[in-house]
Design a protein around this motif. Structure first.
Motif, PDB file in Angstrom:
ATOM      1  N   ASP A   1       1.972   1.619  -3.292  1.00  0.00           N
ATOM      2  CA  ASP A   1       1.465   2.430  -4.590  1.00  0.00           C
ATOM      3  C   ASP A   1       0.771   3.493  -4.273  1.00  0.00           C
ATOM      4  O   ASP A   1       0.746   4.102  -5.206  1.00  0.00           O
ATOM      5  CB  ASP A   1      -0.413   1.212  -4.399  1.00  0.00           C
ATOM      6  CG  ASP A   1      -0.813   1.201  -5.079  1.00  0.00           C
ATOM      7  OD1 ASP A   1      -0.970   0.827  -6.740  1.00  0.00           O
ATOM      8  OD2 ASP A   1      -1.979   1.256  -5.122  1.00  0.00           O
ATOM      9  N   THR A   2       0.495   4.395  -3.278  1.00  0.00           N
ATOM     10  CA  THR A   2       0.471   4.918  -3.430  1.00  0.00           C
ATOM     11  C   THR A   2       1.480   6.249  -3.267  1.00  0.00           C
ATOM     12  O   THR A   2       1.166   6.791  -3.736  1.00  0.00           O
ATOM     13  CB  THR A   2      -0.250   5.148  -1.745  1.00  0.00           C
ATOM     14  OG1 THR A   2       0.834   4.860  -0.444  1.00  0.00           O
ATOM     15  CG2 THR A   2      -1.347   4.496  -0.726  1.00  0.00           C
TER      16      THR A   2
ATOM     17  N   ILE B   1      -1.254   4.942   5.717  1.00  0.00           N
ATOM     18  CA  ILE B   1      -0.930   3.873   5.493  1.00  0.00           C
ATOM     19  C   ILE B   1       0.912   3.582   6.369  1.00  0.00           C
ATOM     20  O   ILE B   1       1.012   1.744   6.883  1.00  0.00           O
ATOM     21  CB  ILE B   1      -0.293   2.972   4.485  1.00  0.00           C
ATOM     22  CG1 ILE B   1      -2.079   3.389   3.595  1.00  0.00           C
ATOM     23  CG2 ILE B   1      -0.015   1.354   3.610  1.00  0.00           C
ATOM     24  CD1 ILE B   1      -1.910   3.281   2.365  1.00  0.00           C
TER      25      ILE B   1
ATOM     26  N   ASP C   1       1.322   6.576  -6.475  1.00  0.00           N
ATOM     27  CA  ASP C   1       0.444   7.277  -7.020  1.00  0.00           C
ATOM     28  C   ASP C   1       0.418   9.291  -7.097  1.00  0.00           C
ATOM     29  O   ASP C   1      -0.754   9.633  -7.277  1.00  0.00           O
ATOM     30  CB  ASP C   1      -1.528   7.333  -7.007  1.00  0.00           C
ATOM     31  CG  ASP C   1      -1.242   5.729  -7.937  1.00  0.00           C
ATOM     32  OD1 ASP C   1      -0.390   5.722  -8.994  1.00  0.00           O
ATOM     33  OD2 ASP C   1      -1.970   4.751  -7.406  1.00  0.00           O
ATOM     34  N   GLU C   2       1.389   9.421  -6.296  1.00  0.00           N
ATOM     35  CA  GLU C   2       1.720  10.244  -5.532  1.00  0.00           C
ATOM     36  C   GLU C   2       0.521  10.894  -4.477  1.00  0.00           C
ATOM     37  O   GLU C   2      -0.047  12.091  -3.964  1.00  0.00           O
ATOM     38  CB  GLU C   2       1.987  11.349  -6.395  1.00  0.00           C
ATOM     39  CG  GLU C   2       2.811  11.743  -7.198  1.00  0.00           C
ATOM     40  CD  GLU C   2       3.731  12.771  -8.046  1.00  0.00           C
ATOM     41  OE1 GLU C   2       2.736  12.970  -8.048  1.00  0.00           O
ATOM     42  OE2 GLU C   2       4.444  12.628  -8.510  1.00  0.00           O
ATOM     43  N   GLU C   3      -0.005   9.820  -3.380  1.00  0.00           N
ATOM     44  CA  GLU C   3      -1.481   9.590  -2.850  1.00  0.00           C
ATOM     45  C   GLU C   3      -0.786  10.558  -1.182  1.00  0.00           C
ATOM     46  O   GLU C   3      -0.789   8.826  -0.601  1.00  0.00           O
ATOM     47  CB  GLU C   3      -2.671   9.443  -3.205  1.00  0.00           C
ATOM     48  CG  GLU C   3      -3.030   9.058  -4.515  1.00  0.00           C
ATOM     49  CD  GLU C   3      -4.377   7.826  -5.151  1.00  0.00           C
ATOM     50  OE1 GLU C   3      -3.927   7.087  -3.638  1.00  0.00           O
ATOM     51  OE2 GLU C   3      -4.312   7.616  -5.819  1.00  0.00           O
ATOM     52  N   TRP C   4      -0.313  11.389  -1.117  1.00  0.00           N
ATOM     53  CA  TRP C   4       0.862  11.218  -0.496  1.00  0.00           C
ATOM     54  C   TRP C   4       0.331  11.335   1.252  1.00  0.00           C
ATOM     55  O   TRP C   4       0.144  10.961   2.110  1.00  0.00           O
ATOM     56  CB  TRP C   4       1.322  12.734   0.144  1.00  0.00           C
ATOM     57  CG  TRP C   4       2.286  12.826  -0.966  1.00  0.00           C
ATOM     58  CD1 TRP C   4       2.039  13.267  -2.539  1.00  0.00           C
ATOM     59  CD2 TRP C   4       3.721  11.480  -1.875  1.00  0.00           C
ATOM     60  NE1 TRP C   4       3.376  13.164  -3.580  1.00  0.00           N
ATOM     61  CE2 TRP C   4       4.021  12.303  -2.569  1.00  0.00           C
ATOM     62  CE3 TRP C   4       4.100  10.695  -1.086  1.00  0.00           C
ATOM     63  CZ2 TRP C   4       5.016  11.543  -3.577  1.00  0.00           C
ATOM     64  CZ3 TRP C   4       5.037  10.045  -1.315  1.00  0.00           C
ATOM     65  CH2 TRP C   4       5.851  10.140  -2.633  1.00  0.00           C
TER      66      TRP C   4
ATOM     67  N   ALA D   1      -2.686   9.868   1.721  1.00  0.00           N
ATOM     68  CA  ALA D   1      -3.283   8.200   1.823  1.00  0.00           C
ATOM     69  C   ALA D   1      -1.271   7.060   2.696  1.00  0.00           C
ATOM     70  O   ALA D   1      -1.581   6.398   3.558  1.00  0.00           O
ATOM     71  CB  ALA D   1      -3.673   6.996   0.866  1.00  0.00           C
ATOM     72  N   PHE D   2      -0.838   7.750   1.613  1.00  0.00           N
ATOM     73  CA  PHE D   2       0.316   7.880   2.503  1.00  0.00           C
ATOM     74  C   PHE D   2       0.864   7.105   3.714  1.00  0.00           C
ATOM     75  O   PHE D   2       1.469   6.509   4.150  1.00  0.00           O
ATOM     76  CB  PHE D   2       2.013   7.769   1.544  1.00  0.00           C
ATOM     77  CG  PHE D   2       3.156   7.252   1.192  1.00  0.00           C
ATOM     78  CD1 PHE D   2       3.421   6.773   1.125  1.00  0.00           C
ATOM     79  CD2 PHE D   2       4.239   8.541   2.430  1.00  0.00           C
ATOM     80  CE1 PHE D   2       4.956   5.745   1.769  1.00  0.00           C
ATOM     81  CE2 PHE D   2       5.127   7.705   2.851  1.00  0.00           C
ATOM     82  CZ  PHE D   2       5.553   6.631   1.829  1.00  0.00           C
TER      83      PHE D   2
ATOM     84  N   GLY E   1       0.823  -1.367   0.125  1.00  0.00           N
ATOM     85  CA  GLY E   1      -0.644   0.457  -0.127  1.00  0.00           C
ATOM     86  C   GLY E   1       1.122   1.217   0.365  1.00  0.00           C
ATOM     87  O   GLY E   1       0.306   1.542  -0.748  1.00  0.00           O
ATOM     88  N   MET E   2       1.950   1.267   0.733  1.00  0.00           N
ATOM     89  CA  MET E   2       2.912   2.222   0.462  1.00  0.00           C
ATOM     90  C   MET E   2       3.283   2.185  -0.018  1.00  0.00           C
ATOM     91  O   MET E   2       3.873   3.901  -1.313  1.00  0.00           O
ATOM     92  CB  MET E   2       3.741   2.514   1.688  1.00  0.00           C
ATOM     93  CG  MET E   2       3.548   2.388   3.141  1.00  0.00           C
ATOM     94  SD  MET E   2       5.153   1.333   4.120  1.00  0.00           S
ATOM     95  CE  MET E   2       6.415   2.609   3.914  1.00  0.00           C
TER      96      MET E   2
END
Length: 287
Positions: free
Chosen positions: A218-219, A231, A222-225, A227-228, A215-216
């Motif tokens: 993957d986020t 997680i 996608d630069e979804e910091w 959510a990163f 998950g780390m």
């Protein structure tokens, strides 16, 4: 009228003379009734019976019974207090039961040196008492890691049980796990658990850490910091859990190995009291 007054005086004198005995019997009966339901309350009633007794031997016996019930309720300090009184008043034949209970209370309070002395003294109470004391002494030596001394105690007891000796040899042949090594192996998720044989925990740790690491990655890709960050926070918890879990699992392995040996050696030797025979102290030993 004079005759009636005379009879009343005689009755009052009789009551005065028998009153302490009657009160003692009431306390004893109540203590016996409470023995299985409320050991602490039973101990108090036996203590009262001791105080109400005019006979030294009976007073010592009831004080011992009070100590027994305090021991049953895990009030070890008060048990030792009552044993002091029992030792002062009890008949000489009660010496071994007093020492046996002192030994158990001392062992429960983690005073092995005192427990050894009292177990050795209790062993003078007969063949069964000696065998019971030997088992308990061997258990103390096993806890200290002195297996040679434990073997010697069991052999000198006269007739070492084959299952008991086998348990000691099995423990001697095994090896403890290193908590430090378990923690280091835990740096690789699940490996610390696997080191101590906890395969289910190892698989759980590996799967959960793997999912969070995925998950780390993957986020982050996608630069979804936001959510990163969330997680990552939870992954740090799981990852540190893998390290500490490796340490704890090694401790659990060692404790389980020791418990298995002690169950066969010392915990299988049990002491029980027949309180119904009071003021005669009666102990039974079972193996």
């Amino acid at each position: 009228m004079a005759e009636e007054m005379k009879q009343m005086r005689c009755m009052l004198v009789s009551l005065a003379l028998c009153g302490p005995v009657f009160a003692q019997d009431v306390s004893r009966d109540l203590a016996l009734k409470l023995a299985g339901e409320n050991p602490a309350a039973s101990a108090l009633e036996f203590r009262r019976a001791a105080m109400e007794s005019d006979d030294a031997a009976a007073r010592g016996a009831y004080a011992w019974a009070s100590a027994w019930q305090y021991w049953q309720s895990k009030n070890f300090k008060q048990a030792l207090v009552m044993l002091d009184e029992a030792e002062e008043h009890a008949a000489p034949k009660a010496a071994s039961p007093v020492m046996a209970l002192r030994a158990e209370a001392s062992a429960a309070m983690n005073n092995p040196a005192e427990a050894v002395f009292y177990y050795e003294s209790a062993a003078q109470g007969g063949a069964d008492a000696a065998r019971w004391a030997s088992r308990k002494l061997a258990g103390l030596k096993i806890r200290e890691g002195d297996l040679s001394a434990a073997r010697g105690i069991l052999i000198r007891s006269g007739e070492p049980d084959a299952a008991v000796m086998a348990a000691v040899e099995k423990y001697a042949a095994g090896k403890d796990k290193s908590p430090r090594l378990g923690g280091l192996l835990g740096l690789i998720p699940g490996l610390g658990y696997a080191y101590s044989g906890e395969w289910a925990n190892a698989a759980r740790s590996l799967i959960l850490n793997g999912l969070f690491i995925y998950g780390m990655a993957d986020t982050a890709g996608d630069e979804e910091w936001g959510a990163f960050s969330i997680i990552t926070f939870f992954e740090l918890t799981w990852y540190s859990g893998s390290i500490y879990g490796g340490v704890d699992s090694a401790h659990r392995f060692n404790e389980s190995r020791l418990d298995e040996c002690l169950d066969a050696v010392s915990r299988s030797a049990e002491m029980s009291a027949d309180l119904d025979t009071l003021p005669l102290i009666s102990l039974r030993f079972e193996f």
